[in-house]
Design a protein around this motif. Sequence first.
Motif, PDB file in Angstrom:
ATOM      1  N   THR A   1       0.845  -1.193   0.000  1.00 63.00           N
ATOM      2  CA  THR A   1       0.000   0.000   0.000  1.00 63.00           C
ATOM      3  C   THR A   1       0.875   1.236   0.000  1.00 63.00           C
ATOM      4  O   THR A   1       1.769   1.374   0.846  1.00 63.00           O
ATOM      5  N   ILE A   2       0.634   2.118  -0.943  1.00 58.97           N
ATOM      6  CA  ILE A   2       1.415   3.344  -1.072  1.00 58.97           C
ATOM      7  C   ILE A   2       0.464   4.530  -1.155  1.00 58.97           C
ATOM      8  O   ILE A   2      -0.722   4.369  -1.446  1.00 58.97           O
ATOM      9  N   PRO A   3       0.951   5.753  -0.925  1.00 62.26           N
ATOM     10  CA  PRO A   3       0.086   6.932  -1.056  1.00 62.26           C
ATOM     11  C   PRO A   3      -0.204   7.246  -2.523  1.00 62.26           C
ATOM     12  O   PRO A   3       0.618   6.992  -3.405  1.00 62.26           O
ATOM     13  N   ASN A   4      -1.370   7.817  -2.757  1.00 62.18           N
ATOM     14  CA  ASN A   4      -1.731   8.246  -4.107  1.00 62.18           C
ATOM     15  C   ASN A   4      -2.633   9.470  -4.006  1.00 62.18           C
ATOM     16  O   ASN A   4      -3.236   9.733  -2.962  1.00 62.18           O
ATOM     17  N   LEU A   5      -2.726  10.224  -5.095  1.00 58.77           N
ATOM     18  CA  LEU A   5      -3.600  11.380  -5.143  1.00 58.77           C
ATOM     19  C   LEU A   5      -5.041  10.956  -5.372  1.00 58.77           C
ATOM     20  O   LEU A   5      -5.308   9.904  -5.964  1.00 58.77           O
ATOM     21  N   SER A   6      -5.972  11.790  -4.959  1.00 60.26           N
ATOM     22  CA  SER A   6      -7.369  11.568  -5.295  1.00 60.26           C
ATOM     23  C   SER A   6      -7.582  11.919  -6.766  1.00 60.26           C
ATOM     24  O   SER A   6      -6.778  12.640  -7.369  1.00 60.26           O
ATOM     25  N   LEU A   7      -8.666  11.407  -7.345  1.00 63.69           N
ATOM     26  CA  LEU A   7      -8.975  11.719  -8.739  1.00 63.69           C
ATOM     27  C   LEU A   7      -9.125  13.220  -8.938  1.00 63.69           C
ATOM     28  O   LEU A   7      -8.707  13.784  -9.958  1.00 63.69           O
ATOM     29  N   GLU A   8      -9.732  13.870  -7.961  1.00 70.49           N
ATOM     30  CA  GLU A   8      -9.991  15.307  -8.067  1.00 70.49           C
ATOM     31  C   GLU A   8      -8.708  16.130  -8.030  1.00 70.49           C
ATOM     32  O   GLU A   8      -8.684  17.261  -8.523  1.00 70.49           O
ATOM     33  N   ASP A   9      -7.640  15.579  -7.460  1.00 72.36           N
ATOM     34  CA  ASP A   9      -6.343  16.253  -7.508  1.00 72.36           C
ATOM     35  C   ASP A   9      -5.579  15.897  -8.785  1.00 72.36           C
ATOM     36  O   ASP A   9      -4.872  16.735  -9.354  1.00 72.36           O
ATOM     37  N   TRP A  10      -5.727  14.647  -9.225  1.00 70.49           N
ATOM     38  CA  TRP A  10      -5.003  14.223 -10.422  1.00 70.49           C
ATOM     39  C   TRP A  10      -5.397  15.045 -11.647  1.00 70.49           C
ATOM     40  O   TRP A  10      -4.544  15.415 -12.461  1.00 70.49           O
ATOM     41  N   LEU A  11      -6.689  15.325 -11.798  1.00 67.82           N
ATOM     42  CA  LEU A  11      -7.139  16.003 -13.018  1.00 67.82           C
ATOM     43  C   LEU A  11      -6.457  17.354 -13.250  1.00 67.82           C
ATOM     44  O   LEU A  11      -5.850  17.567 -14.306  1.00 67.82           O
ATOM     45  N   PRO A  12      -6.536  18.305 -12.313  1.00 67.51           N
ATOM     46  CA  PRO A  12      -5.847  19.580 -12.578  1.00 67.51           C
ATOM     47  C   PRO A  12      -4.340  19.427 -12.668  1.00 67.51           C
ATOM     48  O   PRO A  12      -3.688  20.133 -13.451  1.00 67.51           O
ATOM     49  N   ILE A  13      -3.764  18.500 -11.915  1.00 69.10           N
ATOM     50  CA  ILE A  13      -2.311  18.313 -11.943  1.00 69.10           C
ATOM     51  C   ILE A  13      -1.859  17.795 -13.314  1.00 69.10           C
ATOM     52  O   ILE A  13      -0.855  18.259 -13.880  1.00 69.10           O
ATOM     53  N   LEU A  14      -2.575  16.819 -13.865  1.00 70.47           N
ATOM     54  CA  LEU A  14      -2.231  16.316 -15.193  1.00 70.47           C
ATOM     55  C   LEU A  14      -2.395  17.400 -16.252  1.00 70.47           C
ATOM     56  O   LEU A  14      -1.612  17.476 -17.209  1.00 70.47           O
TER      57      LEU A  14
ATOM     58  N   PRO B   1     -16.404   7.464 -13.471  1.00 70.53           N
ATOM     59  CA  PRO B   1     -17.566   8.346 -13.656  1.00 70.53           C
ATOM     60  C   PRO B   1     -17.989   9.091 -12.394  1.00 70.53           C
ATOM     61  O   PRO B   1     -18.788  10.029 -12.477  1.00 70.53           O
ATOM     62  N   GLY B   2     -17.465   8.696 -11.244  1.00 71.40           N
ATOM     63  CA  GLY B   2     -17.876   9.344  -9.997  1.00 71.40           C
ATOM     64  C   GLY B   2     -17.053  10.566  -9.610  1.00 71.40           C
ATOM     65  O   GLY B   2     -17.081  11.005  -8.456  1.00 71.40           O
ATOM     66  N   ILE B   3     -16.325  11.140 -10.551  1.00 66.12           N
ATOM     67  CA  ILE B   3     -15.503  12.318 -10.252  1.00 66.12           C
ATOM     68  C   ILE B   3     -16.374  13.446  -9.719  1.00 66.12           C
ATOM     69  O   ILE B   3     -17.436  13.746 -10.262  1.00 66.12           O
ATOM     70  N   ASN B   4     -15.910  14.082  -8.669  1.00 64.06           N
ATOM     71  CA  ASN B   4     -16.598  15.245  -8.100  1.00 64.06           C
ATOM     72  C   ASN B   4     -16.128  16.488  -8.857  1.00 64.06           C
ATOM     73  O   ASN B   4     -15.110  17.083  -8.526  1.00 64.06           O
ATOM     74  N   TRP B   5     -16.887  16.889  -9.872  1.00 63.00           N
ATOM     75  CA  TRP B   5     -16.449  17.967 -10.754  1.00 63.00           C
ATOM     76  C   TRP B   5     -16.416  19.318 -10.060  1.00 63.00           C
ATOM     77  O   TRP B   5     -15.551  20.154 -10.354  1.00 63.00           O
ATOM     78  N   GLU B   6     -17.332  19.527  -9.142  1.00 61.75           N
ATOM     79  CA  GLU B   6     -17.305  20.796  -8.403  1.00 61.75           C
ATOM     80  C   GLU B   6     -16.014  20.922  -7.596  1.00 61.75           C
ATOM     81  O   GLU B   6     -15.427  21.997  -7.494  1.00 61.75           O
ATOM     82  N   LYS B   7     -15.583  19.811  -7.036  1.00 57.03           N
ATOM     83  CA  LYS B   7     -14.340  19.811  -6.265  1.00 57.03           C
ATOM     84  C   LYS B   7     -13.139  20.061  -7.184  1.00 57.03           C
ATOM     85  O   LYS B   7     -12.210  20.799  -6.827  1.00 57.03           O
ATOM     86  N   VAL B   8     -13.158  19.452  -8.362  1.00 56.61           N
ATOM     87  CA  VAL B   8     -12.070  19.649  -9.334  1.00 56.61           C
ATOM     88  C   VAL B   8     -11.960  21.120  -9.709  1.00 56.61           C
ATOM     89  O   VAL B   8     -10.861  21.701  -9.720  1.00 56.61           O
TER      90      VAL B   8
END
Length: 373
Positions: A228-241, A267-274
Amino acid sequence: MKTFSKPYTKNQNINTRPEVELLLSCARTQIDDERAQRIKSLVKEDIDWQYLIATAYRHKLMPLLYNSLNKICANAVPNEAFNQLRELFQRNAQRNLFLSGELLKILGLLKERGIVALPYKGQVLATAIYGNLALRQSGDLDVMVQQPDVLEFKEVLLSLGYQPEIKLTPSQERAFLQAKTEHSYNFFNQDKAILLEIHWRIAPKYTCPIEAKDLWDKLEPFAFFGTTIPNLSLEDWLPILCVHGSRHRWEVVGWLADIAELIRNHPGINWEKVIAQSNKFGCRRILFLGLFLVNELLGVSIPTEVWQRIKADSEVTSLADSVCKDFFPETDAPERFLTTTIYQIRVRERLQDKLLYLESFLLWLRTRENTFS
């Protein structure tokens, strides 16, 4: 939430060669029947296979090209071209496995020292968004830590035979880590032919201010090769990429494929958070441009509410047109500093960020003049 989607269309600013359409049609993990039939039709055309393979490799789409052709119409691809693609695919898969082993060793040593380290892009991203290590083309290691841990990380790398790409005195090193123009400290292992970049922020400060410390309280556990390693949330990955691709003016379509797969498979990305995250760090237009491009080139569905916000920013469409012209040029274009500079200023929505980039550009010009005077 409703979505806006469209099939692949030949944007007037994108090269219309059949090889380009074939590559973009194959640049995904899931292909519906309509697209599969189009791929079969394109393969029957007079395809310049060496151009296609070279272009796929340059844009880091080679694994996706091979994977799609292998599943849909392997027998229709000329043997020489198919064998070349298969060899490149297998070599990339083996390299990623090798890099994953090295990454896990390094993460283990850092953990022993109490250092939280985040694998950045690379093999973990391939597993997280493609579900298959072999489907993403990568060649080095990127690991993010908080700035105070960089020098201890350096000691770990030195013990493993890595050497810094640039030699710095202790005082130069301290200045380097504080400079807003820097974001990574690079080390190379000659015996293993591995480049490892230590990141403490995702890009130079004039591109985006996001640092490791801004992400650390939101890291999520991720299963990777039995640990188990740390990873970013999907909502953080999108703007970073999107920031990473925009920093290089989207010169590699594979970076868009990463974003496309992330959106399609989650499909469950929280777009408002992004969007809130991108507003916070002044990279909303960068995010919107990335989303516009994945829709335009790769047919990715974008939620209607998000699409309406994207279209409300007229600069996004204009910027996308200029970027698309350079994706698949017929001839090698000379590097255009002015074009890149204008792009980097236009892609920021806040005046303070535009001025910061301009300040950095003028500093670079003065440094360059002094070097050649």
